[in-house]
Design a protein around this motif. Sequence first.
Motif, PDB file in Angstrom:
ATOM      1  N   HIS A  48     -37.502 -64.759  -4.846  1.00  0.00           N
ATOM      2  CA  HIS A  48     -38.865 -64.575  -5.339  1.00  0.00           C
ATOM      3  C   HIS A  48     -39.051 -63.227  -6.029  1.00  0.00           C
ATOM      4  CE1 HIS A  48     -40.611 -68.272  -3.801  1.00  0.00           C
ATOM      5  NE2 HIS A  48     -39.905 -68.096  -2.701  1.00  0.00           N
ATOM      6  N   GLY A  49     -38.107 -62.329  -5.854  1.00  0.00           N
ATOM      7  CA  GLY A  49     -38.173 -61.043  -6.531  1.00  0.00           C
ATOM      8  C   GLY A  49     -39.187 -60.071  -5.955  1.00  0.00           C
ATOM      9  N   MET A  50     -39.602 -60.326  -4.728  1.00  0.00           N
ATOM     10  CA  MET A  50     -40.566 -59.428  -4.075  1.00  0.00           C
ATOM     11  C   MET A  50     -40.571 -59.718  -2.579  1.00  0.00           C
ATOM     12  SD  MET A  50     -44.267 -61.209  -4.971  1.00  0.00           S
ATOM     13  CE  MET A  50     -44.001 -61.168  -6.725  1.00  0.00           C
ATOM     14  N   PRO A  51     -41.125 -58.795  -1.793  1.00  0.00           N
ATOM     15  CA  PRO A  51     -41.253 -59.082  -0.362  1.00  0.00           C
ATOM     16  C   PRO A  51     -42.087 -60.340  -0.150  1.00  0.00           C
ATOM     17  CG  PRO A  51     -41.656 -56.755  -0.795  1.00  0.00           C
ATOM     18  CD  PRO A  51     -41.587 -57.444  -2.133  1.00  0.00           C
ATOM     19  N   LEU A  52     -41.709 -61.125   0.832  1.00  0.00           N
ATOM     20  CA  LEU A  52     -42.420 -62.374   1.100  1.00  0.00           C
ATOM     21  C   LEU A  52     -43.889 -62.133   1.433  1.00  0.00           C
ATOM     22  CD1 LEU A  52     -39.707 -64.285   3.170  1.00  0.00           C
ATOM     23  CD2 LEU A  52     -40.246 -64.513   0.728  1.00  0.00           C
ATOM     24  N   ALA A  53     -44.189 -61.001   2.025  1.00  0.00           N
ATOM     25  CA  ALA A  53     -45.578 -60.681   2.388  1.00  0.00           C
ATOM     26  C   ALA A  53     -46.473 -60.537   1.153  1.00  0.00           C
ATOM     27  CB  ALA A  53     -45.623 -59.402   3.220  1.00  0.00           C
ATOM     28  N   GLU A  54     -45.884 -60.302  -0.020  1.00  0.00           N
ATOM     29  CA  GLU A  54     -46.668 -60.122  -1.239  1.00  0.00           C
ATOM     30  C   GLU A  54     -46.907 -61.429  -1.997  1.00  0.00           C
ATOM     31  OE1 GLU A  54     -44.937 -57.036  -3.625  1.00  0.00           O
ATOM     32  OE2 GLU A  54     -44.929 -55.613  -1.955  1.00  0.00           O
ATOM     33  N   LEU A  55     -46.341 -62.534  -1.516  1.00  0.00           N
ATOM     34  CA  LEU A  55     -46.519 -63.824  -2.184  1.00  0.00           C
ATOM     35  C   LEU A  55     -47.937 -64.351  -1.965  1.00  0.00           C
ATOM     36  CD1 LEU A  55     -43.167 -65.514  -1.079  1.00  0.00           C
ATOM     37  CD2 LEU A  55     -43.678 -64.460  -3.302  1.00  0.00           C
ATOM     38  N   ASP A  56     -48.387 -65.219  -2.870  1.00  0.00           N
ATOM     39  CA  ASP A  56     -49.697 -65.844  -2.674  1.00  0.00           C
ATOM     40  C   ASP A  56     -49.594 -66.924  -1.596  1.00  0.00           C
ATOM     41  OD1 ASP A  56     -48.910 -68.406  -3.853  1.00  0.00           O
ATOM     42  OD2 ASP A  56     -49.110 -67.444  -5.808  1.00  0.00           O
ATOM     43  N   GLY A  87     -46.081 -61.558   6.552  1.00  0.00           N
ATOM     44  CA  GLY A  87     -47.266 -60.719   6.696  1.00  0.00           C
ATOM     45  C   GLY A  87     -48.487 -61.513   7.122  1.00  0.00           C
ATOM     46  N   VAL A  88     -48.255 -62.560   7.927  1.00  0.00           N
ATOM     47  CA  VAL A  88     -49.339 -63.395   8.440  1.00  0.00           C
ATOM     48  C   VAL A  88     -49.197 -63.496   9.955  1.00  0.00           C
ATOM     49  CG1 VAL A  88     -49.526 -64.727   6.293  1.00  0.00           C
ATOM     50  CG2 VAL A  88     -48.058 -65.569   8.145  1.00  0.00           C
ATOM     51  N   SER A  89     -50.166 -64.122  10.585  1.00  0.00           N
ATOM     52  CA  SER A  89     -50.096 -64.301  12.027  1.00  0.00           C
ATOM     53  C   SER A  89     -49.270 -65.543  12.375  1.00  0.00           C
ATOM     54  CB  SER A  89     -51.508 -64.453  12.606  1.00  0.00           C
ATOM     55  OG  SER A  89     -52.075 -65.683  12.166  1.00  0.00           O
ATOM     56  N   ARG A  90     -48.873 -65.625  13.639  1.00  0.00           N
ATOM     57  CA  ARG A  90     -48.189 -66.838  14.117  1.00  0.00           C
ATOM     58  C   ARG A  90     -49.098 -68.046  13.935  1.00  0.00           C
ATOM     59  NH1 ARG A  90     -46.744 -66.435  20.029  1.00  0.00           N
ATOM     60  NH2 ARG A  90     -48.918 -65.909  20.003  1.00  0.00           N
ATOM     61  N   PHE A  91     -50.371 -67.854  14.206  1.00  0.00           N
ATOM     62  CA  PHE A  91     -51.356 -68.919  14.059  1.00  0.00           C
ATOM     63  C   PHE A  91     -51.335 -69.480  12.634  1.00  0.00           C
ATOM     64  CE2 PHE A  91     -55.729 -70.340  13.183  1.00  0.00           C
ATOM     65  CZ  PHE A  91     -55.874 -71.304  14.176  1.00  0.00           C
ATOM     66  N   THR A  92     -51.238 -68.599  11.646  1.00  0.00           N
ATOM     67  CA  THR A  92     -51.194 -69.030  10.247  1.00  0.00           C
ATOM     68  C   THR A  92     -49.942 -69.852   9.971  1.00  0.00           C
ATOM     69  OG1 THR A  92     -52.511 -67.138   9.531  1.00  0.00           O
ATOM     70  CG2 THR A  92     -51.161 -68.213   7.848  1.00  0.00           C
ATOM     71  N   VAL A  93     -48.804 -69.424  10.491  1.00  0.00           N
ATOM     72  CA  VAL A  93     -47.566 -70.198  10.303  1.00  0.00           C
ATOM     73  C   VAL A  93     -47.719 -71.578  10.921  1.00  0.00           C
ATOM     74  CG1 VAL A  93     -45.094 -70.336  10.843  1.00  0.00           C
ATOM     75  CG2 VAL A  93     -46.086 -68.157  10.112  1.00  0.00           C
TER      76      VAL A  93
END
Length: 106
Positions: A48-56, A87-93
Motif C-alpha cells: 500500500h506504500g504507507m502504514p496501514l493505520a493511514e489507510l481509509d 490503528g483501530v480498536s479490536r471492536f472495529t476489527v
Amino acid sequence: MGAELLGPDQAQADDVVLAWEGEAVLAVRLPQLSDSLDHILAAMERRHGMPLAELDRKTKQGVVRTLEARGAFSVRHGVETVAGALGVSRFTVYNYLNREHAAKGE
C-alpha cells in the motif's frame, strides 16, 4: 514469510528437509505463526506504500478480509495485532469481520 534456510545437517524435528534425487540438500525452518503475521503486515504496508493505520476505512476493511483469508485471526492475539497495525480498536476489527460474514450470508 520469514522462513530460514539451513543446511540439512542443521535441521531440527520441526524443520522441513528438502531432498533432490534422494539426498537431503536443504532445510527450511518455518517461523512461528505470530512472526508470520508480522511479516504479512509488513508486506501489506509495502504493497500500500504507507502504514496501514493511514489507510481509509474501506481499504482497512479490505486488509482485514485479506488477513482473514490468510488465517491471521487463528493466531493467538491476531485481532489485537491487526488492530494495532490498523490503528483501530479490536471492536472495529470484529465489526469488519462481522460485516464481511453478514455480506456472505454466514
